[in-house]
Design a protein around this motif. Structure first.
Motif, PDB file in Angstrom:
ATOM      1  N   ILE A  39     -75.536  25.751  22.594  1.00 51.12           N
ATOM      2  CA  ILE A  39     -74.143  25.428  22.266  1.00 51.12           C
ATOM      3  C   ILE A  39     -73.243  26.660  22.368  1.00 51.12           C
ATOM      4  O   ILE A  39     -72.030  26.564  22.186  1.00 51.12           O
ATOM      5  N   GLY A  40     -73.848  27.810  22.646  1.00 49.33           N
ATOM      6  CA  GLY A  40     -73.054  29.020  22.774  1.00 49.33           C
ATOM      7  C   GLY A  40     -73.902  30.216  23.149  1.00 49.33           C
ATOM      8  O   GLY A  40     -75.140  30.151  23.157  1.00 49.33           O
ATOM      9  N   PHE A  41     -73.231  31.314  23.477  1.00 48.44           N
ATOM     10  CA  PHE A  41     -73.906  32.541  23.873  1.00 48.44           C
ATOM     11  C   PHE A  41     -73.369  33.705  23.042  1.00 48.44           C
ATOM     12  O   PHE A  41     -72.272  33.644  22.484  1.00 48.44           O
ATOM     13  N   ILE A  42     -74.168  34.752  22.988  1.00 47.70           N
ATOM     14  CA  ILE A  42     -73.755  36.017  22.367  1.00 47.70           C
ATOM     15  C   ILE A  42     -73.573  37.042  23.475  1.00 47.70           C
ATOM     16  O   ILE A  42     -74.505  37.332  24.225  1.00 47.70           O
ATOM     17  N   LEU A  43     -72.358  37.574  23.604  1.00 47.33           N
ATOM     18  CA  LEU A  43     -72.071  38.598  24.604  1.00 47.33           C
ATOM     19  C   LEU A  43     -72.396  39.964  24.011  1.00 47.33           C
ATOM     20  O   LEU A  43     -71.758  40.402  23.056  1.00 47.33           O
ATOM     21  N   LEU A  44     -73.402  40.625  24.557  1.00 47.01           N
ATOM     22  CA  LEU A  44     -73.847  41.899  23.986  1.00 47.01           C
ATOM     23  C   LEU A  44     -72.847  43.023  24.208  1.00 47.01           C
ATOM     24  O   LEU A  44     -72.830  43.992  23.459  1.00 47.01           O
ATOM     25  N   GLY A  45     -72.030  42.913  25.241  1.00 48.38           N
ATOM     26  CA  GLY A  45     -70.998  43.931  25.454  1.00 48.38           C
ATOM     27  C   GLY A  45     -71.564  45.270  25.859  1.00 48.38           C
ATOM     28  O   GLY A  45     -72.616  45.362  26.490  1.00 48.38           O
ATOM     29  N   PHE A  46     -70.884  46.335  25.423  1.00 50.06           N
ATOM     30  CA  PHE A  46     -71.241  47.671  25.882  1.00 50.06           C
ATOM     31  C   PHE A  46     -71.966  48.507  24.837  1.00 50.06           C
ATOM     32  O   PHE A  46     -72.730  49.398  25.166  1.00 50.06           O
ATOM     33  N   SER A  47     -71.715  48.243  23.563  1.00 51.94           N
ATOM     34  CA  SER A  47     -72.344  49.087  22.541  1.00 51.94           C
ATOM     35  C   SER A  47     -72.279  48.414  21.176  1.00 51.94           C
ATOM     36  O   SER A  47     -71.350  47.648  20.889  1.00 51.94           O
ATOM     37  N   ASP A  48     -73.278  48.717  20.335  1.00 47.35           N
ATOM     38  CA  ASP A  48     -73.279  48.244  18.953  1.00 47.35           C
ATOM     39  C   ASP A  48     -72.696  49.284  18.001  1.00 47.35           C
ATOM     40  O   ASP A  48     -72.510  49.016  16.817  1.00 47.35           O
ATOM     41  N   ASP A  49     -72.441  50.479  18.499  1.00 41.72           N
ATOM     42  CA  ASP A  49     -71.913  51.561  17.674  1.00 41.72           C
ATOM     43  C   ASP A  49     -70.463  51.239  17.277  1.00 41.72           C
ATOM     44  O   ASP A  49     -69.588  51.126  18.144  1.00 41.72           O
ATOM     45  N   PRO A  50     -70.163  51.088  15.985  1.00 46.14           N
ATOM     46  CA  PRO A  50     -68.799  50.742  15.547  1.00 46.14           C
ATOM     47  C   PRO A  50     -67.755  51.744  16.020  1.00 46.14           C
ATOM     48  O   PRO A  50     -66.638  51.355  16.384  1.00 46.14           O
ATOM     49  N   ASN A  51     -68.113  53.038  15.995  1.00 42.94           N
ATOM     50  CA  ASN A  51     -67.156  54.058  16.436  1.00 42.94           C
ATOM     51  C   ASN A  51     -66.854  53.926  17.922  1.00 42.94           C
ATOM     52  O   ASN A  51     -65.699  54.054  18.351  1.00 42.94           O
ATOM     53  N   LEU A  52     -67.903  53.681  18.698  1.00 40.27           N
ATOM     54  CA  LEU A  52     -67.713  53.534  20.138  1.00 40.27           C
ATOM     55  C   LEU A  52     -66.948  52.253  20.457  1.00 40.27           C
ATOM     56  O   LEU A  52     -66.148  52.220  21.388  1.00 40.27           O
ATOM     57  N   GLN A  53     -67.156  51.214  19.660  1.00 41.34           N
ATOM     58  CA  GLN A  53     -66.426  49.969  19.869  1.00 41.34           C
ATOM     59  C   GLN A  53     -64.932  50.175  19.661  1.00 41.34           C
ATOM     60  O   GLN A  53     -64.111  49.629  20.392  1.00 41.34           O
ATOM     61  N   GLY A  54     -64.583  50.978  18.658  1.00 40.25           N
ATOM     62  CA  GLY A  54     -63.174  51.288  18.429  1.00 40.25           C
ATOM     63  C   GLY A  54     -62.576  52.063  19.590  1.00 40.25           C
ATOM     64  O   GLY A  54     -61.440  51.800  20.010  1.00 40.25           O
ATOM     65  N   PHE A  55     -63.352  52.991  20.112  1.00 36.47           N
ATOM     66  CA  PHE A  55     -62.904  53.784  21.266  1.00 36.47           C
ATOM     67  C   PHE A  55     -62.706  52.891  22.489  1.00 36.47           C
ATOM     68  O   PHE A  55     -61.693  52.978  23.183  1.00 36.47           O
ATOM     69  N   LEU A  56     -63.689  52.009  22.734  1.00 42.30           N
ATOM     70  CA  LEU A  56     -63.605  51.093  23.874  1.00 42.30           C
ATOM     71  C   LEU A  56     -62.419  50.139  23.735  1.00 42.30           C
ATOM     72  O   LEU A  56     -61.741  49.832  24.723  1.00 42.30           O
ATOM     73  N   PHE A  57     -62.168  49.679  22.495  1.00 42.29           N
ATOM     74  CA  PHE A  57     -61.026  48.810  22.258  1.00 42.29           C
ATOM     75  C   PHE A  57     -59.732  49.502  22.675  1.00 42.29           C
ATOM     76  O   PHE A  57     -58.874  48.904  23.345  1.00 42.29           O
ATOM     77  N   GLY A  58     -59.585  50.766  22.286  1.00 45.29           N
ATOM     78  CA  GLY A  58     -58.381  51.522  22.640  1.00 45.29           C
ATOM     79  C   GLY A  58     -58.243  51.707  24.139  1.00 45.29           C
ATOM     80  O   GLY A  58     -57.157  51.513  24.702  1.00 45.29           O
ATOM     81  N   ILE A  59     -59.351  52.051  24.810  1.00 41.24           N
ATOM     82  CA  ILE A  59     -59.324  52.266  26.261  1.00 41.24           C
ATOM     83  C   ILE A  59     -58.991  50.968  26.995  1.00 41.24           C
ATOM     84  O   ILE A  59     -58.128  50.934  27.882  1.00 41.24           O
ATOM     85  N   PHE A  60     -59.678  49.881  26.620  1.00 48.88           N
ATOM     86  CA  PHE A  60     -59.460  48.601  27.290  1.00 48.88           C
ATOM     87  C   PHE A  60     -58.050  48.066  27.036  1.00 48.88           C
ATOM     88  O   PHE A  60     -57.454  47.440  27.910  1.00 48.88           O
ATOM     89  N   LEU A  61     -57.522  48.320  25.838  1.00 46.56           N
ATOM     90  CA  LEU A  61     -56.161  47.882  25.528  1.00 46.56           C
ATOM     91  C   LEU A  61     -55.150  48.614  26.404  1.00 46.56           C
ATOM     92  O   LEU A  61     -54.217  47.996  26.949  1.00 46.56           O
ATOM     93  N   ILE A  62     -55.338  49.905  26.564  1.00 47.31           N
ATOM     94  CA  ILE A  62     -54.444  50.703  27.419  1.00 47.31           C
ATOM     95  C   ILE A  62     -54.520  50.206  28.867  1.00 47.31           C
ATOM     96  O   ILE A  62     -53.501  50.063  29.550  1.00 47.31           O
ATOM     97  N   ILE A  63     -55.744  49.947  29.332  1.00 49.48           N
ATOM     98  CA  ILE A  63     -55.931  49.450  30.699  1.00 49.48           C
ATOM     99  C   ILE A  63     -55.235  48.104  30.883  1.00 49.48           C
ATOM    100  O   ILE A  63     -54.526  47.883  31.874  1.00 49.48           O
ATOM    101  N   TYR A  64     -55.417  47.214  29.913  1.00 51.10           N
ATOM    102  CA  TYR A  64     -54.822  45.875  30.031  1.00 51.10           C
ATOM    103  C   TYR A  64     -53.297  45.947  30.028  1.00 51.10           C
ATOM    104  O   TYR A  64     -52.630  45.278  30.830  1.00 51.10           O
ATOM    105  N   LEU A  65     -52.746  46.760  29.139  1.00 54.08           N
ATOM    106  CA  LEU A  65     -51.289  46.911  29.104  1.00 54.08           C
ATOM    107  C   LEU A  65     -50.776  47.533  30.397  1.00 54.08           C
ATOM    108  O   LEU A  65     -49.709  47.144  30.905  1.00 54.08           O
ATOM    109  N   SER A  66     -51.538  48.476  30.961  1.00 55.25           N
ATOM    110  CA  SER A  66     -51.160  49.091  32.245  1.00 55.25           C
ATOM    111  C   SER A  66     -51.144  48.054  33.356  1.00 55.25           C
ATOM    112  O   SER A  66     -50.249  48.053  34.216  1.00 55.25           O
ATOM    113  N   ILE A  67     -52.146  47.166  33.333  1.00 55.95           N
ATOM    114  CA  ILE A  67     -52.212  46.105  34.342  1.00 55.95           C
ATOM    115  C   ILE A  67     -51.014  45.171  34.213  1.00 55.95           C
ATOM    116  O   ILE A  67     -50.369  44.814  35.213  1.00 55.95           O
TER     117      ILE A  67
END
Length: 313
Positions: free
Chosen positions: A16-44
């Motif tokens: 009934i659903g899937f779990i997307l493992l993404g890039f990392s389980d590290d909370p600090n790295l997830q915050g960093f990735l969120f910031g990078i991806f947000l900047i990229i998306y806004l740039s696009i």
């Protein structure tokens, strides 16, 4: 063989659903990735949005080439919006669950917009071919009605095959783990968690990728062989430089988009690694759309002038 063994060791489940493992389980790295991806998306959004606005409003850009460029920029926004907002939400909430239906819809739109880009890049190559190889007939061939029809055909032509491709993938049996080792729903990670003997399905899916992906690429290649042949026949060095300059932005975009896509989907299965696939997916899903406005603005004088008018400095 691998799928057959998996079928014998695990019961079929009604996924009934899937779990997307993404890039990392590290909370600090997830915050960093969120910031990078947000900047990229806004740039696009900002970069491609600006291209859309200037191609619609600037009188100097009311030509078929910029009409196609504006539509391509709109497609880039749609293409990235299928996956990036969900990725950002997963990183922010740390909830990586995606339902079976949401996954199917995401993959379907991802494939449709991706193939539409392939078709539109082919149309843009044809426009360059007519410009350089048949300049006397350009206004007759590439009239406004023809341009609109080509864009509509690019959009509509991608829908039936990719809906069929999506239905074929999600009609496969899934059992055992429901974890997708990827950042979004894509063909390769879904096939990895499918059960039973799916070799025929895999062949059909990859045949579709070859047909719908390689055919436009070969048409673009054919167009540019003829374009380059015509350019080399020009007597004037200035004329040759201007002709090459006209095509260079499109060639760079084609190389980035098709290059990463071909490496991702058409390389041997034995060379598929989750980490590599994730990086490649980022490249054609984020990096190319982000650099598209830069490629066209930095290498095109008309676009630079239009941007200066629109953005007073």
């Amino acid at each position: 063989m691998e799928h057959t063994e998996r079928m014998t060791t695990a019961n079929f489940t009604n996924v009934i659903g899937f779990i997307l493992l993404g890039f990392s389980d590290d909370p600090n790295l997830q915050g960093f990735l969120f910031g990078i991806f947000l900047i990229i998306y806004l740039s696009i959004l900002v970069g491609n949005g600006l291209i859309i606005v200037i191609t619609k409003t600037d009188s100097a850009l009311q030509t078929p080439m910029y009409f196609f460029l504006g539509n391509f920029s709109f497609l880039e926004i749609c293409y990235t919006s299928v996956t990036l907002p969900k990725m950002l939400m997963d990183l922010y909430t740390k909830n990586r669950y995606i339902s079976f239906l949401e996954c199917a819809v995401q993959l379907g739109f991802f494939l449709i917009f991706g193939l539409t880009e392939c078709f539109l890049l082919t149309v843009m190559a044809y426009d360059r071919y007519v410009t350089i190889c048949k300049p006397l007939y350009y206004s007759l061939i590439m009239n406004h009605n023809m341009c609109v029809c080509l864009v509509i055909a690019s959009c509509i032509g991608s829908i039936p095959g990719q809906i069929g491709q999506t239905c074929q993938i999600f009609s496969l049996p899934f059992c055992g783990s429901n974890k997708l080792n990827h950042a979004f729903c894509d063909i390769t990670p879904l096939l990895e968690v499918a059960c039973g003997d799916i070799s025929m399905n895999e062949y059909a899916i990859y045949a579709g990728v070859v047909l719908f992906g390689m055919a436009p690429f070969l048409l673009i290649l054919t167009s540019y062989v003829r374009i380059i042949t015509s350019i080399l026949k020009l007597q004037s060095a200035k004329g040759r430089h201007k002709a090459f300059s006209t095509c260079s932005s499109h060639l760079i975009t084609v190389s980035l988009f098709f290059g990463s896509g071909i490496i991702m989907y058409l390389r041997p299965k034995s060379t598929h690694f989750a980490g590599t696939d994730k990086v490649l997916s980022l490249f054609y899903n984020m990096v190319t759309p982000m650099f598209n406005p830069l490629i066209y603005s930095l290498r095109n004088r008309d676009v630079i002038v239009a941007m200066k008018k629109f953005l007073p400095v």
